[in-house]
Structures are given as C-alpha cells and as structure tokens.
Design a protein around this motif. Structure first.
Motif, PDB file in Angstrom:
ATOM      1  N   LEU B  18       0.834  -1.189   0.000  1.00  0.00           N
ATOM      2  CA  LEU B  18       0.000   0.000   0.000  1.00  0.00           C
ATOM      3  C   LEU B  18       0.877   1.251   0.000  1.00  0.00           C
ATOM      4  O   LEU B  18       0.578   2.235  -0.670  1.00  0.00           O
ATOM      5  CB  LEU B  18      -0.873  -0.032   1.256  1.00  0.00           C
ATOM      6  CG  LEU B  18      -2.137   0.777   1.220  1.00  0.00           C
ATOM      7  CD1 LEU B  18      -3.039   0.287   0.109  1.00  0.00           C
ATOM      8  CD2 LEU B  18      -2.863   0.662   2.553  1.00  0.00           C
ATOM      9  N   THR B  19       1.972   1.193   0.752  1.00  0.00           N
ATOM     10  CA  THR B  19       2.881   2.336   0.808  1.00  0.00           C
ATOM     11  C   THR B  19       3.454   2.611  -0.581  1.00  0.00           C
ATOM     12  O   THR B  19       3.682   3.760  -0.957  1.00  0.00           O
ATOM     13  CB  THR B  19       3.991   2.062   1.839  1.00  0.00           C
ATOM     14  OG1 THR B  19       3.370   1.807   3.096  1.00  0.00           O
ATOM     15  CG2 THR B  19       4.929   3.240   1.977  1.00  0.00           C
ATOM     16  N   LEU B  21       1.840   1.881  -3.446  1.00  0.00           N
ATOM     17  CA  LEU B  21       0.726   2.483  -4.191  1.00  0.00           C
ATOM     18  C   LEU B  21       0.498   3.933  -3.760  1.00  0.00           C
ATOM     19  O   LEU B  21      -0.071   4.726  -4.494  1.00  0.00           O
ATOM     20  CB  LEU B  21      -0.557   1.677  -3.970  1.00  0.00           C
ATOM     21  CG  LEU B  21      -0.606   0.311  -4.638  1.00  0.00           C
ATOM     22  CD1 LEU B  21      -1.871  -0.427  -4.214  1.00  0.00           C
ATOM     23  CD2 LEU B  21      -0.565   0.450  -6.143  1.00  0.00           C
ATOM     24  N   ASN B  22       0.937   4.247  -2.551  1.00  0.00           N
ATOM     25  CA  ASN B  22       0.758   5.612  -2.048  1.00  0.00           C
ATOM     26  C   ASN B  22       1.820   6.584  -2.554  1.00  0.00           C
ATOM     27  O   ASN B  22       1.823   7.746  -2.163  1.00  0.00           O
ATOM     28  CB  ASN B  22       0.775   5.622  -0.512  1.00  0.00           C
ATOM     29  CG  ASN B  22      -0.522   5.084   0.069  1.00  0.00           C
ATOM     30  OD1 ASN B  22      -1.480   4.859  -0.661  1.00  0.00           O
ATOM     31  ND2 ASN B  22      -0.538   4.864   1.370  1.00  0.00           N
ATOM     32  N   GLU B  24       2.018   8.438  -4.891  1.00  0.00           N
ATOM     33  CA  GLU B  24       1.307   9.067  -6.013  1.00  0.00           C
ATOM     34  C   GLU B  24       2.197   9.906  -6.912  1.00  0.00           C
ATOM     35  O   GLU B  24       2.168   9.771  -8.131  1.00  0.00           O
ATOM     36  CB  GLU B  24       0.160   9.950  -5.517  1.00  0.00           C
ATOM     37  CG  GLU B  24      -1.024   9.187  -4.977  1.00  0.00           C
ATOM     38  CD  GLU B  24      -0.915   8.924  -3.494  1.00  0.00           C
ATOM     39  OE1 GLU B  24       0.012   9.486  -2.875  1.00  0.00           O
ATOM     40  OE2 GLU B  24      -1.729   8.161  -2.953  1.00  0.00           O
ATOM     41  N   PHE B  27       4.592   7.660  -8.845  1.00  0.00           N
ATOM     42  CA  PHE B  27       4.105   6.388  -9.377  1.00  0.00           C
ATOM     43  C   PHE B  27       4.125   6.346 -10.907  1.00  0.00           C
ATOM     44  O   PHE B  27       4.560   5.360 -11.499  1.00  0.00           O
ATOM     45  CB  PHE B  27       2.691   6.114  -8.857  1.00  0.00           C
ATOM     46  CG  PHE B  27       2.285   4.676  -8.966  1.00  0.00           C
ATOM     47  CD1 PHE B  27       2.882   3.715  -8.159  1.00  0.00           C
ATOM     48  CD2 PHE B  27       1.338   4.269  -9.893  1.00  0.00           C
ATOM     49  CE1 PHE B  27       2.519   2.380  -8.260  1.00  0.00           C
ATOM     50  CE2 PHE B  27       0.978   2.937  -9.998  1.00  0.00           C
ATOM     51  CZ  PHE B  27       1.570   1.988  -9.183  1.00  0.00           C
ATOM     52  N   ILE B  42      -3.579  -5.287  -7.321  1.00  0.00           N
ATOM     53  CA  ILE B  42      -4.192  -4.334  -8.264  1.00  0.00           C
ATOM     54  C   ILE B  42      -4.232  -4.833  -9.701  1.00  0.00           C
ATOM     55  O   ILE B  42      -4.671  -4.115 -10.590  1.00  0.00           O
ATOM     56  CB  ILE B  42      -3.484  -2.961  -8.241  1.00  0.00           C
ATOM     57  CG1 ILE B  42      -1.991  -3.117  -8.555  1.00  0.00           C
ATOM     58  CG2 ILE B  42      -3.708  -2.242  -6.934  1.00  0.00           C
ATOM     59  CD1 ILE B  42      -1.346  -1.828  -9.009  1.00  0.00           C
TER      60      ILE B  42
END
Ligand code: SF4
Ligand code: SF4
Lengths: 425, 244
Positions: B18-19, B21-22, B24, B27, B42
């Motif tokens: 999750l970190t 994916l965070n 942003e 990414f 995902i």
C-alpha cells in the motif's frame, strides 16, 4: 462446468473461488480463504494498553486507522478513560481519511478495470493518463489527510489511549481544507464516469447492519442497528453476532438475526441515507441508488456516494476544529483494569474490538470481529443465488460477473485471517 | 527492455504494498522506468520471469514456502519488503504464545506441530538479495533501493541508530519521562517518525549493526537499563535469531 479461480486478483488478501455445476444445477460454490492465520487475539494477551493499538493496527494495512480507533475505544471503555470533544473530532476526521483512502483505491484500482475491460489500471497510464492521474490525485488528498492527523498514511502514530500524542498544525489543516475543496472537480468526473457504467442486475434481500446514525451518518459510535430491528449498545455485540463455522468452508462466519448479514457502504447507505451530506444525496440520485436497493453490485455506487459525503463532511469538520482552535490537552489514564468494547465503521463495515485488562493495565482477553467475517456468509449466499441465473452465458463472462460480485464487497481477507479456520492435511 | 518487476505478498497486512501504491507523485514516473508485470492486489495475470521480485510478508506454511521458492527461481533479484518479510514483524509475537492457544484461536482446536506454521522471515527459506526495513516501509527508501538496483549499485541501509535522527530532530528524549524507547538500538532511516509524533520507538526497522559498540549505550546505562532489557522489548517487531 467447473470454475476455479486461484488467488483472486484485485482484492486485499488471498482467496480462491470454486464453482461447480452439473446439468445446470449448482453443486458447489465456495469462497476459500487460503491465507495463513495471524493469531492477533492471542498475541495481544499480556500487552500493556499503550502497545495494544499499534499492534492491532497491523491486522490490516488498508484499515489500520479503523483497527487503531476501535482498539482505542475498547481500551478507553475498559479503563474508564474520557476523551475530549477535540480528540473525538480529530478521530472522526482520521476515520473519514481512511474510508476515503480505501474507497478510492477500491473504486479506481480494483473496480474500474472490470468496467473498462482491462486487467489493471497500469496499462492505462499511457492511453488514459487523465484517468490514472485523477485517481492518484484523489488518493493523495486522502493519504495526506491521514498523514496530517495520524502522522503516517498507513499505521497511524499519533492516536493514543485518551487522545493524541501530537496534534495537527492549524496551518496544515487549512491547506488540507483548500485541497479537499479543489478535489471536488475530480470527484465530479469520477461520478460522471461511474454513472456511465452498466452495473449488473441482481436482487437478494438480507439483514443490513451498521452503527446507529443518531449523530449523523454512521462512523464512530456506541450503538448498533440493523434492518431487522437490532438496536443495541456496542458493548453487547458478542451476544448479537453469532460466529459459526460451515463444514465445507474452512472459514469463520458471523450472522445476526437471520442466516446472512451485510455490513459496509451499502448497509450504511440503506440504514442512514437520510443522514448523507447534501452533495452526497445528489450523487446517489445521479447514480440511481435507492435506499431500498438489494443489489449487492450497488456496493460500489454506495462507496462512491460515501466518498463525496466524507469529502464534504471533512471540510465542515476542519472548519469546526479551526474555529474552536486546536489546543494541547493533558491525558489522564486511571490505574486499574476492566472490560470494554469499541466499534467503528471501517471502510468494509462495522469493526468490533473487546478487551479485558488486568489491574496492571495488561490484556488478559481480546476479541475482534471484523467486517469481512460478517460479510462472508452473504457473499456466498449471493454467489449461490447468482450462478443459476448466469449459466446460459459463456464461462469467461460468468467468471467476470462472479469476480465483480466478490469485489463489490471489497473483502479484506488478510484482515479476516486471524478468525479463519483452515483444516490441515 | 525495461526491467520486469513483480510484487508478491505472504502472511502480512499488505501495508507495505500500500505504501508503494501511495507514492502518487512518483508512481507514473516509476511506470516509465520499470514494467510492473505482477501485482495481485491491483492487477490480474502472472509473469514467467522477473528481474526484481519485491516480497512482502512472512512465510507461515509449507505451501507458502513452496510458492516463495517458485518466485525465487524465476527472479534475478529478490527483495524483502518490510518488517514481516525481513524479520517476521509483528507476526513474531506468536512465537512467544502458548502453541495450544494459538491453535484454538485460529483453528478451534489444538493443532499438532503448529510451531512449524509460525511466521518466519524470508531468509529462513530462500536467499534474500536486499531488504527494505520498517513496518510499514518508507516509500522514499523503497525508491532509493530501486534506483540503486536499476543502476547496478549495492543498496545500503543507514548503519546508525534512530536515536541519532531523534537528536537531529531535537525531540525530547522519552527516557526523560520514564518511557522505554528502542531508538538507541534500532536502525535509522525513518527520521525518527514515531518520536516526531510524540510516541516512542518500538523498533520496527530492526536492529542497527553492532548495537553494543555505539556511544548511545550510555543512555541506557544512565537510565538503569542494559542492552538485554532493550532487546526483550524488541519482540514486538522482531523475531530473535534463536527462534528463527
Ligand atoms: S511490515 Fe508492517 S506494514 Fe508491512 S506488511 Fe508487515 S505488518 Fe504490514
Ligand atoms: S521510530 Fe522506531 S518504531 Fe517508529 S518508524 Fe522509526 S524505527 Fe519504526
């Protein structure tokens, strides 16, 4: 026909789906939980109250704020700790942030690919850069909300028994407010996009459970209610929710008044749609979401409606906090033990923690019931109801619709594992 | 061809993925540099061979060990992502619980040989080429490690303790108000995040190299603690070597 999907993708945690039909009749339909258990209820035993929430947070990365808040509420109720109005407000804000993080991740990264017919959002980074950039922008506001109030986007560090160990700066809250307002344009486009998707049809009534809406839309609270007439203090949850096993399923389920139970965005929407913010009410209308819906695929529409609600509420809550002024407060924890329960509306539904503390402030018994355990029975019942209606379709189409149904619940398997039974060979 | 990268998870909370994916802001750039070919949370689909496998979570069953082995075989570089993968993380606490009780809580009955199913770090099963510590990992540290791997450099972790970062941040020492903190023996790199938030360090980044030879040992002695006292506290996030 036999469908077996190993390690379902685009969901949190590991599960397999097995569907078996013979001559148009459903023989077998089960959601197998294949993740290893993590024993949190035993691991918490003997821990001092100051370490309990940080450990409980690690039950789930996606819902670490909810586990923290439910854990703190249970501890505070057990030890007889009072929490100030300011701390309650900040906890509510934090909870909006987590629901937003989780809902936006789900809507864009897990659900949108189904509707656009792609395996993931990643290949769209080139062809639909606007869409991917919008997803990341929205998610970032949610993450920054949790970071500013909780100290970190995953596994918050500032909430502690009795309040907060550090408070957000007024300047940071003002800046956050500005960005929440600026994000409304992105939300509008998100709503327009989901309104254009064809949501599969289905109807199956069940019991819808959430925290009570007496102080607005369900969030943090001390009472639970359901569509079948439950209205009880959270402290009684263990008497109201029956945990049970199915011989074939290897997983622990929970039910309340009847065989199946739903918690989460759709259940909250069903129980409290009149308490939504004005904008969220309009969005529900645009999405043609009705408070009497029994279509589980509508979970995503309820999720999106909640996203708009949480944005709007967060803006108002920041105004209230800033108007009163953020003040440092001292925290006092009375010595001695006791028993207590706490509950919050986590992104996937009502989450319960209950602890017993000894006189030294160490846990002697812990119990947690997580949303997915409550939803599992309902997911299976939905799958059983749906499969016979789909049998005329090609197998890929059936698989997609079943996966979409499971994803509409956004089941959080890694979180549920400490409650799961797996038989060894 | 862009390096092919995969993300895998075992027994854990998925907070480290999750970190990532965070991240942003970075990414989309990341997608320019590497091709993400597997990431179950995902995306759908599997890849045959990988340049880098990032593996999150502890290994808690023979099936998980076998799956890890298969990932190892098809990956050139394998990175342990986060405390669960690196040193068993919070999962380590189960090693100190009565085995009968663990069985009853998760399976409803006493389970024979449950010790073999207790979560262990990746290293107990396969060769680990690099690691990103922390619970959860630090996103920027992950990017730094990826950058090192992409240019063929050996990734390095800070060799000093969180205590140093805490002093630089000028946070009040928790020992002053009688709270035990693991900052003196924990590997730095989080910018003393928990201390900045008014909490104490619980050692999520694992032990610093040579915790005994460092000057901050004095702090412990001043407060009547030995290195051993502190290491006992270390169980919240770390499996001691004799248990793995
Ligand atoms: S290291 Fe921490 S954040 Fe990462 S997976 Fe394990 S429990 Fe979750
Ligand atoms: S201060 Fe300690 S517990 Fe907190 S993030 Fe850093 S290493 Fe982990």
């Amino acid at each position: 026909m036999n469908i077996e999907i190993k390690h379902l993708a685009r969901m949190e945690g590991h599960a397999n789906l097995v569907v078996d039909t013979l001559n148009g009749e459903l023989k077998e339909c089960r959601l197998e939980i294949v993740e290893s258990p993590r024993f949190f209820e035993v691991m918490l035993k003997g821990r001092h109250y100051s370490d309990v929430a940080p450990i409980a947070a690690r039950i789930c990365g996606v819902c670490s704020v909810s586990h923290t808040l439910a854990s703190l509420a249970a501890t505070e109720n057990a030890l007889g700790v009072k929490v100030s109005a300011q701390a309650q407000g900040l906890r509510r804000l934090l909870s909006y942030g987590e629901n937003l993080q989780s809902h936006l991740l789900h809507l864009y990264f897990m659900a949108v690919p189904d509707y656009l017919g792609v395996p993931s959002l990643l290949p769209l980074a080139k062809t639909r850069r606007d869409l991917v950039a919008r997803a990341l922008r929205l998610k970032k506001v949610a993450n920054d909300l949790v970071r500013i109030v909780g100290g970190r986007p995953v596994h918050p560090v500032t909430p502690r028994v009795g309040g907060f160990s550090a408070l957000p700066a007024a300047q940071d809250l003002k800046e956050l407010r500005r960005r929440l307002v600026a994000a409304l344009a992105d939300l509008e486009e998100t709503v327009a996009m989901f309104a254009s998707f064809a949501v599969p049809e289905m109807a199956r009534d069940t019991e819808y459970l959430s925290l009570a809406a007496d102080q607005g839309y369900p969030g943090l609270g001390e009472r639970m209610v359901s569509s079948d007439g439950i209205d009880a203090p959270v402290a009684d949850f263990a008497d109201i929710l029956t945990e049970y096993f199915k011989p074939y399923a290897n997983a622990k389920f929970a039910r309340a008044s009847r065989d199946t139970l739903m918690v989460g965005p759709l259940a909250r929407f069903r129980n409290a749609s009149d308490k939504l913010s004005p904008m969220a009410k309009k969005v529900a209308a645009v999405l043609r979401l009705d408070a009497a819906t029994t279509n589980p695929y509508h979970g995503n529409l309820a999720r999106l409606t909640e996203v708009v609600h949480f944005f709007e509420e967060a803006i108002h809550l920041i105004d209230t906090l800033l108007l009163k002024g953020i003040r440092a407060e001292s925290i006092w924890v009375p010595p001695g033990g006791g028993r207590g329960a706490g509950a919050v509306e986590a992104p996937r539904g009502t989450l319960f923690h209950a602890y017993t503390y000894d006189a030294d402030g160490r846990i002697s018994a812990a119990n947690c019931i997580i949303p997915t355990a409550q939803n599992l029975g309902n997911i299976e019942a939905d799958l059983r109801a749906l499969v016979p209606q789909l049998l005329h379709l090609p197998q890929e189409e059936i698989t997609l619709q079943l996966e979409m149904l499971i994803r509409a619940y956004d089941p959080c398997i890694s979180c549920s594992t400490h409650l799961v039974k797996v038989e060894y060979v | 061809m862009k390096p092919r990268v995969g993300f895998f998870d075992f027994t854990c909370c998925e907070g480290c993925q999750l970190t990532i994916l965070n991240l942003e802001d970075e990414f989309l750039e990341l997608l320019e540099l590497v091709e993400i070919v597997e990431f179950r949370e995902i995306m759908t689909g599997q890849a045959a061979a990988l340049d880098i496998a990032f593996v999150e979570g502890s290994i808690a069953s023979p099936e998980e060990a076998a799956r890890l082995q298969r990932i190892r075989e098809r990956s050139r570089t394998l990175v342990a992502l986060g405390a669960c993968a690196d040193n068993a993380g919070v999962n380590a606490l189960s090693h100190f619980c009565p085995p009968d009780e663990l069985g009853r809580s998760a399976y409803g009955r006493v389970v024979e040989g449950i010790e073999q199913r207790l979560p262990r770090p990746l290293e107990c099963f396969v060769q680990v080429d690099a690691r990103v510590p922390g619970c959860p990992i630090d996103g920027q540290e992950f990017l730094g490690l990826l950058q090192a791997l992409l240019v063929g450099r050996t990734p390095e972790l800070p060799a000093y303790a969180v205590c140093v970062e805490c002093k630089l941040g000028e946070y009040p020492c928790t020992f002053e108000h009688g709270t035990v903190c693991l900052g003196p023996v924990t590997r730095a790199g989080c910018n003393a995040l928990c201390l900045a938030a008014g909490d104490r360090c619980r050692g999520c980044r694992g032990l610093v190299d040579n915790p005994r030879s460092q000057p901050y040992r004095q702090i412990l002695e001043q407060h009547g603690l030995t290195v051993e006292d502190i290491l006992a506290e270390f169980r919240i996030f770390n499996l001691p070597p004799e248990k793995s």
